[in-house]
Design an enzyme around this catalytic site. Structure first.
Site, mmCIF file in Angstrom:
data_model
loop_
_atom_site.group_PDB
_atom_site.id
_atom_site.type_symbol
_atom_site.label_atom_id
_atom_site.label_comp_id
_atom_site.label_asym_id
_atom_site.label_seq_id
_atom_site.Cartn_x
_atom_site.Cartn_y
_atom_site.Cartn_z
ATOM 1 N N ARG A 1 0.826 -1.211 0.000
ATOM 2 C CA ARG A 1 0.000 0.000 0.000
ATOM 3 C C ARG A 1 0.857 1.258 0.000
ATOM 4 O O ARG A 1 0.345 2.350 -0.224
ATOM 5 C CB ARG A 1 -0.965 0.014 1.195
ATOM 6 C CG ARG A 1 -0.314 0.146 2.539
ATOM 7 C CD ARG A 1 -1.289 0.703 3.588
ATOM 8 N NE ARG A 1 -2.458 -0.125 3.787
ATOM 9 C CZ ARG A 1 -2.574 -1.029 4.759
ATOM 10 N NH1 ARG A 1 -1.568 -1.243 5.585
ATOM 11 N NH2 ARG A 1 -3.664 -1.730 4.903
ATOM 12 N N VAL B 1 -9.840 2.349 -1.944
ATOM 13 C CA VAL B 1 -9.357 0.960 -2.008
ATOM 14 C C VAL B 1 -8.150 0.742 -1.098
ATOM 15 O O VAL B 1 -7.523 1.676 -0.628
ATOM 16 C CB VAL B 1 -9.011 0.554 -3.457
ATOM 17 C CG1 VAL B 1 -10.246 0.606 -4.324
ATOM 18 C CG2 VAL B 1 -7.937 1.461 -4.041
ATOM 19 N N GLU B 2 -7.828 -0.547 -0.887
ATOM 20 C CA GLU B 2 -6.743 -0.971 0.006
ATOM 21 C C GLU B 2 -6.898 -0.337 1.384
ATOM 22 O O GLU B 2 -5.948 0.167 1.984
ATOM 23 C CB GLU B 2 -5.367 -0.661 -0.600
ATOM 24 C CG GLU B 2 -5.039 -1.546 -1.792
ATOM 25 C CD GLU B 2 -3.599 -1.448 -2.238
ATOM 26 O OE1 GLU B 2 -2.778 -0.892 -1.493
ATOM 27 O OE2 GLU B 2 -3.290 -1.920 -3.331
ATOM 28 N N GLY B 3 -8.117 -0.371 1.898
ATOM 29 C CA GLY B 3 -8.454 0.292 3.145
ATOM 30 C C GLY B 3 -8.984 1.676 2.842
ATOM 31 O O GLY B 3 -8.218 2.571 2.484
#
Length: 822
Positions: free
Chosen positions: A375, A497-499
């Site tokens: 990330r 996205v990705e958290g």
């Protein structure tokens, strides 16, 4: 009087030792020596000696201390300790503590920061950026991708496979490029400056997905089979995690796998019967191999004694019976392949689990460990690219575009927005380089990459919003010449996205940082959970008193640094940046103190008081961001041109730290503790000021000049051939700069009436002819002005289309979209 002297000496010695983080025994010995000297010089003070002896009995590791203090505290600690799910524990344990630990613990070693190697691409990596990446940028046409084809062209797909874009992280032994995290970030940044769709298509196979999971956890057979095929682009991977009812709460995924006997290739084998329903899966519509996360169960205990194994990851060919892919979502502002995937009663062999059956139930740990590094690369690169395009083009546009007979960059209202663009773009490039470099050091900095993902995507969004405001109509009319619109429209995708960013800020940055970056809390939690009560108490006793000493040290450091505006702090440099390091040390000490007090005061409730913990996360984030700006400046050799940018970044970060602390204290549930903390942290009130107008002006002036800083900060922006919109704006910008002196002469002459007045409408060419006749400019200057005006006129235009150009191809006659009709 003698007692007062003894007590003052004890206070000074203890305070000095605490400020310098002296060890307990060293501090006690120093106080004993001080008392002996005072007793000889004056006379013994029984009060002072009595206090010292009591303190020694309490602080020294004895059974008395353990039973009278540590045991009751441990009992309380166990009661207030918040309940933790297995997925939360695995997320907390994932990744490594890096520079964030130094910042969180209140006494950062700045020399350590500056000693990290300067991020540098290898010759091979730089050649790939200069050649293959440039070529892919040339091939793609973002307007056609988004508005016409809804996909990369066949030529682009073929090239990115053949050139190795899909295998950048795969080692050379498997046919990949074996590139560094910095190279991965740089390639994605350059591609995103041309086409976010192309960038996302490249970044996903090199980020969290089958290749990375195979590299870290795959069996030899899985690696040997898949990695060479992935590197050559023969396989297109995707990874399916998100489900309709499980987004940020990935631990709640409803997708299941049941261990059972089944038939595969005509044989009865032990395997898994899968059912899943996933969405938002990038590359799923074109994927040939599907990474799948699901919850694994073994009700008949065919694999072992467990029934519920937890989240597991498997790798499945998409042509396997029962696997459904192909349908698409349409992400706004982009056209990368993204869609749902489903499967009903799909049977797979057990050895399709990534890592084999030994990794059954290890999927969540695998994912969060990979995500803790990944990330920090891809999504931050998108934010950086969006900002770099905005910085370079807004500076050029503000110099080229005229209103009221002057370029718009000269107006203070425009300058205010441009200064934010400038400072934040410098900040983004500094963060991009340092964060990617940390991964190349072999670190998986979970908190740092969460900071990078959240703030770099938000900064990218803020920068392009300001750029749109400056461009006004030039930015809002969609067409091939619009270089801002797709970045503006697509930036929210990276936010989600990705958290999702709200989750990342409110739960992850401080929530994970408080436990992982703190020198004692995680170990205290482990000791409290120890089933061996004797060992647990012994370990907790040692940790507790180290923690007490650490907290006392933070109190002294915060008070002294607050009273002196940080001037007591150590700094690795002299000059202006010395004050930056000192001030950051001051707020670092304050964060360490306030974090400890808040955890003690709120206990498990701090986890639920998201807005409070988010503000402490903001402090940690801004300390990190300022650190990256200073690191980048020193890595570049401390150029004088960068100083206004560094000053802006650090001042802005310090201001945001102060604001976060003030809001934290204003909302603490205990008003007395809040008042006391504010008095210690901000003894003179909110004295830190935002960057001022004069500093803003220096940043904007650099945006509108053609020099090394501008080129370096936007080094990854793809300008393209001379007929491309960015290249045309760049050419107009340079032409206007070349004609600047002649333009000033012309303007001055017109204001002073030095040219013959002519009635009626006049073209620009008429004005030039009059200026030539009056001797205001010569023929060479006239040619410079003529060229600048022609290019200016071209680049301020916006796209227009013939009537009937657009058709409603995505709707059927009933007015429903194809997906609805289906």
């Amino acid at each position: 009087m003698t007692t007062l002297v003894h007590l003052l000496v004890l206070l000074v010695v203890s305070g000095t030792m605490l400020y310098r983080r002296g060890a307990l025994m060293t501090t006690l010995v120093a106080n004993a020596i001080a008392l002996v000297i005072c007793s000889v010089v004056f006379e013994p003070s029984y009060v002072a000696w009595g206090l010292f002896i009591v303190a020694a009995l309490v602080l020294l590791p004895t059974p008395l201390r353990k039973n009278l203090i540590s045991k009751p505290v441990l009992s309380i600690f166990r009661r207030v300790l918040p309940p933790m799910t297995s997925t939360e524990r695995e997320a907390l344990e994932a990744g490594d503590v890096w520079w964030d630990g130094e910042l969180f613990q209140g006494n950062p070693n700045w020399q350590t920061l500056l000693s990290y190697p300067k991020p540098t691409l290898s010759e091979e990596e730089q050649a790939f950026v200069d050649n293959e990446t440039e070529e892919l940028c040339r091939i793609v046409n973002d307007f056609n991708i988004v508005h016409k084809d809804r996909d990369l062209s066949p030529e682009a797909w073929e090239y990115l496979k053949k050139a190795g874009f899909l295998g950048m992280i795969i080692p050379k032994e498997y046919g990949g490029k074996g590139f560094s995290a910095l190279a991965h970030s740089t390639v994605v940044t350059k591609l995103a400056s041309r086409s976010c769709t192309a960038a996302v298509t490249v970044m996903v196979p090199n980020s969290l997905g089958p290749a990375e999971l195979l590299l870290h956890y795959g069996t030899k057979e899985q690696k040997d089979h898949y990695l060479p095929r992935l590197a050559r682009g023969e396989e297109i991977p995707c990874f399916a995690l998100t489900a309709p009812k499980a987004g940020s709460d990935a631990g709640a995924i409803p997708d299941t796998g049941i261990i059972c006997q089944g038939t595969y290739e005509g044989k009865e084998v032990l395997g898994i019967r899968l059912n899943w329903n996933k969405r938002y899966i990038t590359l799923a519509p074109v994927a040939t191999v599907l990474g799948l996360a699901f919850k694994l169960y073994d009700p008949d205990k065919l694999l072992g004694d467990k029934v519920d194994y937890g989240i597991t990851c498997a790798l499945i060919p998409t042509d396997h019976p029962g696997v459904e892919v192909g349908r698409r979502h349409l992400p706004m502002g982009m056209a990368f392949m993204n869609g749902p995937t489903t499967g009903k009663d799909v049977f797979i062999p057990l050895d399709w689990i990534i890592g084999g059956k030994e990794y059954a139930g290890q999927g969540w740990r695998m994912l969060v460990e990979c995500l803790s590094a990944g990330r920090g690369i891809s999504l931050p690169a998108l934010g950086t690219a969006t900002a770099q395009v905005a910085y370079r083009m807004t500076g050029a546009y503000a110099r080229v575009r005229k209103q009221f007979k002057t370029h718009i960059g000269a107006f203070e209202g425009i300058e205010e927005a441009m200064a934010r663009i400038a400072g934040k773009t410098y900040q983004l490039e500094a963060m991009r380089q340092m964060t990617a470099a940390s991964i190349d050091l072999g670190v998986k900095p979970a908190v740092v990459t969460a900071i990078a993902k959240y703030h770099m995507t938000e900064l990218g969004r803020a920068v392009v919003t300001d750029a749109m405001d400056v461009h006004a109509g030039r930015g809002v009319i969609m067409g091939p010449e619009n270089y801002l619109a797709h970045g503006f429209v697509s930036q929210p995708i990276a936010i989600t996205v990705e958290g999702a960013n709200i989750l990342t800020r409110n739960l992850m940055i401080f929530g994970q940082g408080a436990v992982r970056c703190h020198p004692f809390v995680f170990d205290e939690m482990q000791a409290a959970a120890n089933t061996d009560k004797v060992k647990g108490l012994t370990d907790f006793d040692q940790l507790l008193f180290k923690h007490i000493g650490y907290a006392a040290s933070n109190f002294v450091r915060t008070l002294m640094l607050g009273l002196t505006a940080g001037r007591l702090a150590n700094a690795p440099t002299s000059g202006e940046t010395k004050r930056h390091f000192e001030q950051l040390s001051r707020f670092s000490a304050a964060l360490a103190l306030v974090a400890d007090v808040s955890m003690m005061l709120l206990g498990g409730d701090l986890k639920r008081r998201e807005r409070l913990s988010a503000r402490l996360g903001d402090v940690l984030s801004n300390l990190y961001m300022a650190s990256t700006a200073l690191k980048y400046y020193h890595d570049q050799g401390c150029p004088a041109s960068d100083l206004p940018y560094v000053r802006w970044c650090v001042r802005n970060a310090l201001y945001e730290c102060q604001k976060a602390f003030s809001q934290f204290f204003a909302n603490m549930p205990n008003s007395f503790v809040a008042w006391l903390m504010k008095l210690v942290v901000l003894p003179f009130g909110n004295k830190v000021r935002k960057p001022n107008d004069k500093l803003d002006h220096l940043l904007v002036a650099a945006m509108m000049k053609d020099h090394e800083l501008r080129d370096r900060v936007t080094a990854q922006v793809y300008l393209g051939a001379e007929d491309q919109p960015l290249a045309k704006m760049e050419a107009a910008f340079k032409a206007v700069l070349a004609a600047a002196d002649a333009d000033r002469k012309l303007g001055k002459a017109m204001r002073k009436g030095q040219m013959q007045e002519v009635e009626g409408p006049q073209t620009y060419e008429d004005v030039l002819q009059r200026a030539l006749q009056a001797g205001v400019i010569d023929s060479a200057e006239a040619e410079l002005l003529r060229k600048a005006e022609a290019l200016r006129d071209e680049v301020i235009q916006v796209d227009s289309f013939a009537r009937g150009h657009f058709t409603v191809s995505a709707l059927d006659k009933s007015g429903k979209s194809h997906s609805q009709a289906a």
